[in-house]
Scaffold this active site. Structure first.
Site, mmCIF file in Angstrom:
data_model
loop_
_atom_site.group_PDB
_atom_site.id
_atom_site.type_symbol
_atom_site.label_atom_id
_atom_site.label_comp_id
_atom_site.label_asym_id
_atom_site.label_seq_id
_atom_site.Cartn_x
_atom_site.Cartn_y
_atom_site.Cartn_z
ATOM 1 N N CYS A 49 0.824 -1.211 0.000
ATOM 2 C CA CYS A 49 0.000 0.000 0.000
ATOM 3 C C CYS A 49 0.856 1.258 0.000
ATOM 4 C CB CYS A 49 -0.943 -0.001 1.197
ATOM 5 S SG CYS A 49 -0.103 -0.123 2.790
ATOM 6 N N GLY A 187 -15.441 -1.565 18.795
ATOM 7 C CA GLY A 187 -15.246 -0.861 17.540
ATOM 8 C C GLY A 187 -14.833 -1.843 16.463
#
Length: 427
Positions: A49, A187
């Site tokens: 990435c 989360g």
């Protein structure tokens, strides 16, 4: 010559990095295209990435230009669009860069270890595709050995410099062994995913994932072997958890002092370690007042990260010294290999001339020519053929003012006329 050509997070924005990324499905085709189509003898591609880099060997800079044209063509991007973002390294610089990448010194997160695994994957793909030769094979193995040396000889990876890693590191400092413990993460964003990776990597016994969107909790649960629950299930599960790490986008706290106090009573006051990474906060600040609760905020972790970053920077300076020495070591090997190859080619060329000249002399002898004339012609012809290419190159160097080549010729052939004995004519 060895080359590295690429872009990374420092030279190109994410929009450009995305366009130049080569995924695993494309890697085989890309390597074959470089090797067979562009005629690059050795090549490997690292694509993450944060970077896309091509490592390759070629005899001259013409190969570099062909690879650059190929890179644009493969991704459908004009060459002039690419050049503003590219860096190019040759020989010494290429080797040094490769070793720095393997050791995590060129990464967005200094010293991060993931890049080494990604490099090993790039190496394996090139090995499978048959695009590794002796030079790149040796370079990658040297890079892996250097990374191991840096990891064992310095503290480059010992200190936490991400919020997720810092949170898990603090938990280990408080509890020691994580195996008997249960961790609750609240989360499902990138930070929680990284936290899960660190928790599982450090062998935590059981993990619970709570999220408002249960599907996302199930997805993370499947990936990390965690138990997914909805946020509404927190009161039922909280007392089971030794570690609680929360990072949601909720506008108001989702864990209040009362809920944590009830959980501590049910735990019979066994300690609970809590980290609130969210901004705004997920856990009411008053929770820190409770006995047997260790509550840390993102600011507390930032202090840990800042201290550890300074420690990692010092380790990086040590690592740079190791890398420089290992790069020099590799270049010595590469130049020695190049000299062996040059000597082999020079000898083959001389032996070819010798063979051709000898055949001519034997033909003349069989035809009845006087042996003295044949020997004289043989010596004359051998001298002319052996000296033709060097003399032509030296004449060209003289016309072009290439003093370095002329001085090198003095040293190489040990020509007379040097007072200092180093082959350099001072007259």
């Amino acid at each position: 010559m060895l080359f590295t050509l690429g872009i990374n997070h420092r030279t190109a924005p994410v929009q450009v990095r995305e366009r130049l990324a080569v995924n695993e499905v494309q890697l085989g085709e890309a390597l074959d295209s470089l090797h067979s189509g562009v005629r690059i003898p050795e090549a490997a591609i690292l694509s993450t990435c944060n970077r896309t880099e091509i490592y390759f060997r070629e005899n001259d800079h013409g190969g570099e230009e062909r690879v650059l044209d190929w890179l644009g063509g493969f991704h459908g991007i004009r060459r002039d669009e690419l050049e503003a973002y590219l860096y190019r390294h040759h020989d010494d610089e290429a080797v040094l860069h490769t070793l720095r990448v393997a050791c995590g010194l060129d990464s967005m997160v200094l010293g991060e270890p993931q890049i080494l695994g990604q490099m090993k994957s790039a190496y394996q793909h090139a090995h499978t595709a048959g695009t590794l030769g002796l030079s790149l094979e040796r370079l990658f193995q040297h890079a892996f050995a250097t990374a191991k040396d840096v990891r064992t000889s310095t503290a480059i990876g010992a200190s936490a410099i991400s919020v997720a890693f810092a949170a898990v590191s603090l938990a280990r400092q408080i509890f020691g062994d994580l195996k008997p413990l249960t961790a609750l993460v609240i989360g499902a964003g990138e930070t929680i995913e990284l936290t899960l990776r660190h928790l599982v990597g450090h062998g935590v016994g059981h993990v619970i994932v709570a999220n408002r969107t249960v599907e996302r909790a199930h997805m993370l649960g499947d990936r990390f072997g965690a138990e997914p629950i909805p946020l509404t299930g927190l009161p039922e599960y909280l007392h089971r958890c030794d570690i609680v790490i929360s990072s949601t986008a909720a506008p108001l706290p989702i864990l209040g002092k009362g809920a944590v106090e009830r959980a501590i009573r049910r735990r019979r006051h066994r300690p609970m370690f809590m980290v609130d990474i969210a901004v705004p906060r997920d856990i009411e600040p008053e929770v820190a007042e409770l006995e047997d609760v260790y509550l840390y905020t993102v600011d507390d972790l930032q202090e840990v990260i800042s201290r550890n970053m300074a420690s990692r920077q010092a380790a990086a300076e040590q690592a740079e010294q190791i890398i420089a020495a290992r790069a020099h070591e590799f270049m010595r090997w590469l130049r020695a290999r190049d000299s062996v190859e040059s000597i082999r080619r020079l000898r083959e060329q001389a032996e070819t001339i010798q063979h051709e000249t000898l055949l001519r002399a034997e033909t003349q002898l069989r035809a009845g020519h006087p042996p003295e004339d044949v020997v004289r012609q043989l010596a004359h012809l051998l001298t002319n053929k052996l000296m033709h290419a060097p003399c032509k190159s030296l004449n060209a160097a003289a016309h072009e003012g290439d003093a370095d080549l002329l001085h090198a010729a003095h040293r190489l052939f040990r020509l007379p006329g040097n007072d200092d004995g180093d082959g350099r004519d001072d007259s």
